[in-house]
Design a protein around this motif. Sequence first.
Motif, PDB file in Angstrom:
ATOM      1  N   ILE A 165       7.864  36.649 -10.984  1.00 35.12           N
ATOM      2  CA  ILE A 165       7.402  35.341 -11.458  1.00 35.12           C
ATOM      3  C   ILE A 165       6.517  34.665 -10.419  1.00 35.12           C
ATOM      4  N   ILE A 166       6.924  34.706  -9.152  1.00 34.46           N
ATOM      5  CA  ILE A 166       6.127  34.090  -8.087  1.00 34.46           C
ATOM      6  C   ILE A 166       4.785  34.793  -7.942  1.00 34.46           C
ATOM      7  N   THR A 167       4.795  36.122  -7.960  1.00 32.77           N
ATOM      8  CA  THR A 167       3.565  36.887  -7.760  1.00 32.77           C
ATOM      9  C   THR A 167       2.558  36.654  -8.875  1.00 32.77           C
ATOM     10  N   VAL A 168       3.018  36.631 -10.108  1.00 33.01           N
ATOM     11  CA  VAL A 168       2.108  36.448 -11.242  1.00 33.01           C
ATOM     12  C   VAL A 168       1.779  34.975 -11.445  1.00 33.01           C
ATOM     13  N   GLY A 169       2.739  34.101 -11.231  1.00 33.49           N
ATOM     14  CA  GLY A 169       2.554  32.683 -11.525  1.00 33.49           C
ATOM     15  C   GLY A 169       1.754  31.905 -10.515  1.00 33.49           C
ATOM     16  N   ILE A 170       1.812  32.308  -9.259  1.00 29.84           N
ATOM     17  CA  ILE A 170       1.130  31.522  -8.227  1.00 29.84           C
ATOM     18  C   ILE A 170      -0.150  32.221  -7.760  1.00 29.84           C
TER      19      ILE A 170
END
Length: 69
Positions: free
Chosen positions: A48-53
């Motif tokens: 989630i962090i890698t794709v979202g940010i």
Amino acid sequence: MNSLNQLKEYLPFIIPLLAVQFCLMITALVHIFRHNSYRFGNRILWIIITVGINTLGPILYFTIGRGEE
């Protein structure tokens, strides 16, 4: 029409930045799926962090999230 001309003016700068961001994200995702140990969090959180940010997410993963090999 003026905004389209401005976009064309900045394309030589935008395209390489997008390519670097995409490569960072793919590299981080491949590493996340191949390894099971993380310093902080779990696999779902780091995806989630890698794709979202976008650009900052993969950098955060490689600096603080990646576990010991």
